[in-house]
Design a protein around this motif. Structure first.
Motif, PDB file in Angstrom:
ATOM      1  N   ILE A 169       0.890  -1.117   0.036  1.00 54.33           N
ATOM      2  CA  ILE A 169      -0.026  -0.225  -0.110  1.00 54.33           C
ATOM      3  C   ILE A 169       1.008   1.201  -0.056  1.00 54.33           C
ATOM      4  O   ILE A 169       0.761   2.101  -0.806  1.00 54.33           O
ATOM      5  CB  ILE A 169      -1.034  -0.039   1.135  1.00 54.33           C
ATOM      6  CG1 ILE A 169      -2.012  -1.201   1.075  1.00 54.33           C
ATOM      7  CG2 ILE A 169      -1.347   1.451   1.195  1.00 54.33           C
ATOM      8  CD1 ILE A 169      -2.921  -1.369   2.169  1.00 54.33           C
ATOM      9  N   LEU A 170       1.991   1.096   0.947  1.00 53.28           N
ATOM     10  CA  LEU A 170       2.790   2.319   0.849  1.00 53.28           C
ATOM     11  C   LEU A 170       3.365   2.710  -0.334  1.00 53.28           C
ATOM     12  O   LEU A 170       3.599   3.891  -0.844  1.00 53.28           O
ATOM     13  CB  LEU A 170       3.931   2.195   2.113  1.00 53.28           C
ATOM     14  CG  LEU A 170       3.103   2.473   3.494  1.00 53.28           C
ATOM     15  CD1 LEU A 170       4.038   2.158   4.550  1.00 53.28           C
ATOM     16  CD2 LEU A 170       2.825   3.939   3.844  1.00 53.28           C
ATOM     17  N   PHE A 171       3.811   1.505  -1.143  1.00 45.25           N
ATOM     18  CA  PHE A 171       4.541   1.798  -2.345  1.00 45.25           C
ATOM     19  C   PHE A 171       3.712   2.122  -3.471  1.00 45.25           C
ATOM     20  O   PHE A 171       4.037   2.994  -4.102  1.00 45.25           O
ATOM     21  CB  PHE A 171       5.006   0.193  -2.674  1.00 45.25           C
ATOM     22  CG  PHE A 171       5.729   0.531  -4.110  1.00 45.25           C
ATOM     23  CD1 PHE A 171       6.903   0.881  -4.362  1.00 45.25           C
ATOM     24  CD2 PHE A 171       5.056  -0.026  -5.351  1.00 45.25           C
ATOM     25  CE1 PHE A 171       7.495   0.880  -5.807  1.00 45.25           C
ATOM     26  CE2 PHE A 171       5.424   0.012  -6.528  1.00 45.25           C
ATOM     27  CZ  PHE A 171       6.728   0.512  -6.955  1.00 45.25           C
ATOM     28  N   LEU A 172       2.525   1.725  -3.482  1.00 45.64           N
ATOM     29  CA  LEU A 172       1.515   2.267  -4.464  1.00 45.64           C
ATOM     30  C   LEU A 172       1.164   3.677  -4.307  1.00 45.64           C
ATOM     31  O   LEU A 172       0.945   4.522  -5.113  1.00 45.64           O
ATOM     32  CB  LEU A 172       0.157   1.349  -4.442  1.00 45.64           C
ATOM     33  CG  LEU A 172       0.271   0.049  -4.867  1.00 45.64           C
ATOM     34  CD1 LEU A 172      -0.756  -0.792  -4.265  1.00 45.64           C
ATOM     35  CD2 LEU A 172       0.670  -0.198  -6.336  1.00 45.64           C
ATOM     36  N   ALA A 173       0.865   4.067  -2.866  1.00 50.10           N
ATOM     37  CA  ALA A 173       0.901   5.382  -2.574  1.00 50.10           C
ATOM     38  C   ALA A 173       1.899   6.415  -3.075  1.00 50.10           C
ATOM     39  O   ALA A 173       1.808   7.457  -3.483  1.00 50.10           O
ATOM     40  CB  ALA A 173       0.430   5.785  -1.249  1.00 50.10           C
ATOM     41  N   SER A 174       3.116   5.974  -2.889  1.00 53.38           N
ATOM     42  CA  SER A 174       4.203   6.585  -3.126  1.00 53.38           C
ATOM     43  C   SER A 174       4.518   6.863  -4.687  1.00 53.38           C
ATOM     44  O   SER A 174       5.199   7.780  -5.164  1.00 53.38           O
ATOM     45  CB  SER A 174       5.828   5.760  -2.893  1.00 53.38           C
ATOM     46  OG  SER A 174       5.748   4.654  -3.647  1.00 53.38           O
ATOM     47  N   ARG A 175       3.833   6.252  -5.503  1.00 47.90           N
ATOM     48  CA  ARG A 175       3.628   6.596  -7.052  1.00 47.90           C
ATOM     49  C   ARG A 175       3.066   7.940  -7.330  1.00 47.90           C
ATOM     50  O   ARG A 175       3.040   8.405  -8.307  1.00 47.90           O
ATOM     51  CB  ARG A 175       3.051   5.477  -7.862  1.00 47.90           C
ATOM     52  CG  ARG A 175       3.560   4.007  -7.618  1.00 47.90           C
ATOM     53  CD  ARG A 175       5.034   3.846  -8.078  1.00 47.90           C
ATOM     54  NE  ARG A 175       6.040   4.097  -7.080  1.00 47.90           N
ATOM     55  CZ  ARG A 175       7.299   4.593  -7.105  1.00 47.90           C
ATOM     56  NH1 ARG A 175       7.815   4.347  -8.210  1.00 47.90           N
ATOM     57  NH2 ARG A 175       7.839   4.625  -6.206  1.00 47.90           N
TER      58      ARG A 175
END
Length: 301
Positions: free
Chosen positions: A20-26
């Motif tokens: 989730i954090l990775f996807l948000a970081s996009r």
């Protein structure tokens, strides 16, 4: 409170929180794409996607931001997006998640500077499964603020991107309120009779029409103000237009967790097993009262 801290406090499973954090970081990368494009959205370079729809250069850019990122991070095993012809399987994944993405919903609005969004669903394994089996769903809305709304089955929570590039909590445990907003897609002349009957009832009850052409933006408004979004099956296209995997299931999961519902007019969409990654469906999503009414209209014919 920052998103990472919130996920930790909610007891989110470690691998899921990392994804989730990775996807948000996009999100910042997507916003940078808008800035690079500037006022050039009407220039050449448009193509067609796998559904024959006009594809903006930013559609392909947003798709690469997510797909290439997941391949490199190896945080999921499967990735399916609206811009890919097949389901992508990641080599040597760190986790078995399946991710479905509409990278840039409403991209036809870019050249007039209206809101667009990203829709994401996360499955515990392969993506060709019931929407009810998703372990998380989220959407990003790129407007005056860049916001992230997500659920892992423990409420629906909204975050806003701050000046440092971090998502910070704006509102937790969102619940869809009683409201009278409706966002009806497709041409009235092509509506099926049960849908027409339903719309007439909403209009008689004083519902106000609000339709932007961006699914994320319209559902976001419904989530906050109440009411219902629809893109029905129509004459000659009774199976609908919007994608079951990339659009209906993630948004349906979020609205369901917020106390609402989603239907194809006859049954709960989250209970449907997809036959292929490109399945389409009629969509009715919003308050339970409005969803019950459309299903009643279809039963009565």
């Amino acid at each position: 409170m920052k998103l990472k801290e919130f996920l930790e406090r909610e007891g989110t499973e470690k691998n899921l929180a990392e994804l989730i954090l990775f996807l948000a970081s996009r999100a910042p990368a997507i916003r940078r794409g808008f800035l690079v494009a500037g006022g050039k959205a009407k220039d050449g370079g448009k193509t067609k996607n796998v559904y024959g729809e006009e594809q903006q250069p930013l559609d392909k850019y947003a798709d690469s931001v997510f797909v290439d990122g997941i391949k490199e991070s190896r945080l999921a095993r499967y990735v399916a997006t609206e811009e890919q012809e097949t389901i992508v399987e990641v080599k040597d994944p760190k986790a078995q998640f399946g991710v479905v993405i509409d990278p840039l919903d409403g991209s036809s609005l870019i050249d007039v500077n209206l809101c667009v969004g990203t829709i994401i669903g996360i499955y515990p394994g392969h993506v060709l499964a019931k929407g009810s089996t998703m372990v998380a769903a989220m959407y990003l809305l790129y407007g005056p603020l860049t916001s992230l709304t997500y659920t892992t089955g423990k409420g629906v929570h909204e975050f806003v991107l701050d000046e440092t590039g971090e998502f910070v909590l704006r509102q937790r445990d969102l619940k869809i309120p009683e409201g009278k907003v409706f966002a009806p897609g497709a041409l009235r002349k092509d509506w099926l009779s049960p849908h027409t009957k339903w719309i007439c009832q909403l209009e008689e009850d004083g519902y106000k029409l609000r339709f932007s052409g961006c699914f994320v933006a319209d559902v976001h408004q419904i989530l906050h103000k109440g009411g219902v979004f629809s893109y029905p099956g129509i004459k000659g296209k009774e199976k609908g237009k919007l994608r079951l995997l990339y659009e209906a299931n993630p948004m349906g999961k979020i609205l369901h967790e917020a106390g609402g519902a989603i239907s194809n007019g006859k049954t709960d969409i989250l209970g449907i097993i997809p036959s292929a990654h490109d399945d389409v469906t009629p969509i009715y999503v919003g308050g339970k009262k409005e969803i019950a009414l459309i299903e009643k209209c279809f039963r009565e014919g």
